[in-house]
Design a protein around this motif. Structure first.
Motif, short mmCIF file in Angstrom:
data_model
loop_
_atom_site.label_atom_id
_atom_site.label_comp_id
_atom_site.label_asym_id
_atom_site.label_seq_id
_atom_site.Cartn_x
_atom_site.Cartn_y
_atom_site.Cartn_z
N HIS A 167 -6.18 9.05 -2.54
CA HIS A 167 -6.79 9.13 -1.21
C HIS A 167 -7.46 7.83 -0.79
O HIS A 167 -7.59 7.55 0.41
N ASP A 168 -7.84 7.03 -1.75
CA ASP A 168 -8.33 5.69 -1.43
C ASP A 168 -7.19 4.87 -0.82
O ASP A 168 -7.37 4.15 0.16
N CYS A 169 -6.00 5.00 -1.42
CA CYS A 169 -4.81 4.32 -0.89
C CYS A 169 -4.44 4.83 0.50
O CYS A 169 -4.04 4.07 1.38
N THR B 80 -10.63 10.17 5.09
CA THR B 80 -9.28 10.18 5.66
C THR B 80 -9.28 10.91 7.01
O THR B 80 -8.64 10.46 7.97
N ARG B 81 -9.97 12.03 7.07
CA ARG B 81 -10.02 12.81 8.31
C ARG B 81 -10.68 12.00 9.43
O ARG B 81 -10.22 12.03 10.58
N VAL B 82 -11.73 11.28 9.11
CA VAL B 82 -12.41 10.44 10.11
C VAL B 82 -11.46 9.36 10.62
O VAL B 82 -11.40 9.08 11.82
N SER B 83 -10.69 8.77 9.71
CA SER B 83 -9.72 7.73 10.11
C SER B 83 -8.67 8.31 11.06
O SER B 83 -8.31 7.67 12.05
N ILE C 228 0.84 -1.21 0.00
CA ILE C 228 0.00 0.00 0.00
C ILE C 228 0.87 1.25 0.00
O ILE C 228 0.56 2.25 -0.66
N VAL C 229 1.99 1.19 0.73
CA VAL C 229 2.92 2.32 0.76
C VAL C 229 3.49 2.56 -0.64
O VAL C 229 3.59 3.70 -1.10
#
Length: 283
Positions: free
Chosen positions: A52-54, A273-276, A17-18
């Motif tokens: 951003h999905d990644c 992303t912010r929620v995560s 993923i990175v």
């Protein structure tokens, strides 16, 4: 007895993923040099969606969560959270600019259809309203762009064990801001546009103007066509300008539709992303 501390930086062989995040970032950076056309902007927005999905999948990795959730790393996590807020602000500005222009374009198209062959004063008034709204949009874009220029990334302690994770997410923020800067510039049009197009009505048939229109994007082409329309006094010349304006408005509407969908998808991804990040900090 020897004690071994576990590092939260990425291992020498990065997670798939990175690597995927790196690939998306590299592609978007290489696309910055490409022409700023409607298709290239849409392509960049699509690339941001994938990036951003990644990033969201990256934030789900235990390695990432462990690194950012540690108390001593709270400062870096909060800075990333602030970065996500910057991205939401700029994407909201882009959404507002696109929506306002879309509504004005649709209203103007409706007016043109209703007034064709009729009272030209009503059409001229609506055209002027559209051009005024464009000035409002441009002022809002200039403000958003100024805020973008003020974004900074404080230096990290290179010995910090979370340096890889934090820098990776900062790279994502930087490339996202760059894409939105391109989008906002595209919507606003060339800086020298007002002075150039103020003479369009007098030079409509010159080769120079034809060349300028070819180089202009859909937003600037509509501005030019409408400035030309209100500059013509005879009904015959105005009818030709109306036809040209209608064609340009149709192309702009299609362009807006693509960009509106792209920005909305990226906006939702940034929220995700912010929620995560918030979930990681609250654990």
């Amino acid at each position: 007895m020897a004690f071994h501390t576990r590092s939260n930086s990425f291992p020498s062989r990065p997670h798939p993923i990175v690597q995927e995040v790196d690939e998306h970032v590299c592609r978007l950076r290489s696309s910055e040099a490409t022409s700023t056309s409607s298709s290239s902007i849409s392509h960049k927005l699509s690339g941001l969606q994938d990036l951003h999905d990644c990033v969201d999948r990256l934030l789900q990795l235990p390695l990432t969560q462990q690194a950012l959730a540690q108390e001593q790393n709270e400062k870096w996590a909060n800075e990333l959270l602030d970065g996500s807020l910057r991205l939401l602000d700029v994407s909201s500005s882009a959404k507002d600019a696109i929506l306002q222009t879309k509504e004005c374009v649709q209203d103007l198209q409706s007016i043109i259809r209703r007034t064709r062959g009729g009272e030209s004063a009503a059409l001229t008034g609506e055209v002027r309203k559209y051009l005024t709204s464009r000035k409002t949009v441009k002022k809002a874009i200039q403000k958003a762009m100024k805020n973008l220029k003020g974004s900074n990334f404080p230096s990290l302690n290179k010995d910090h064990e979370s340096i890889d994770i934090v820098n990776k997410l900062r790279e994502v923020e930087a490339v996202t801001l760059a894409v939105f800067e391109s989008l906002l510039s595209f919507i606003s049009g060339p800086k020298s546009q007002p002075s150039r197009w103020s003479l369009v009505s007098k030079m409509m048939h010159s080769k120079k103007v034809a060349c300028e229109e070819e180089k202009a994007n859909e937003f600037a082409q509509v501005d030019a066509a409408l400035n030309s329309l209100i500059g013509h006094k005879t009904s015959k010349s105005q009818n030709k300008s109306v036809d040209n304006a209608q064609n340009q408005l149709e192309q702009l509407e299609s362009c807006i539709q693509d960009q509106e969908e792209g920005v909305e998808c990226v906006f939702r991804q940034i929220i995700k992303t912010r929620v995560s990040l918030l979930n990681i900090l609250n654990h």
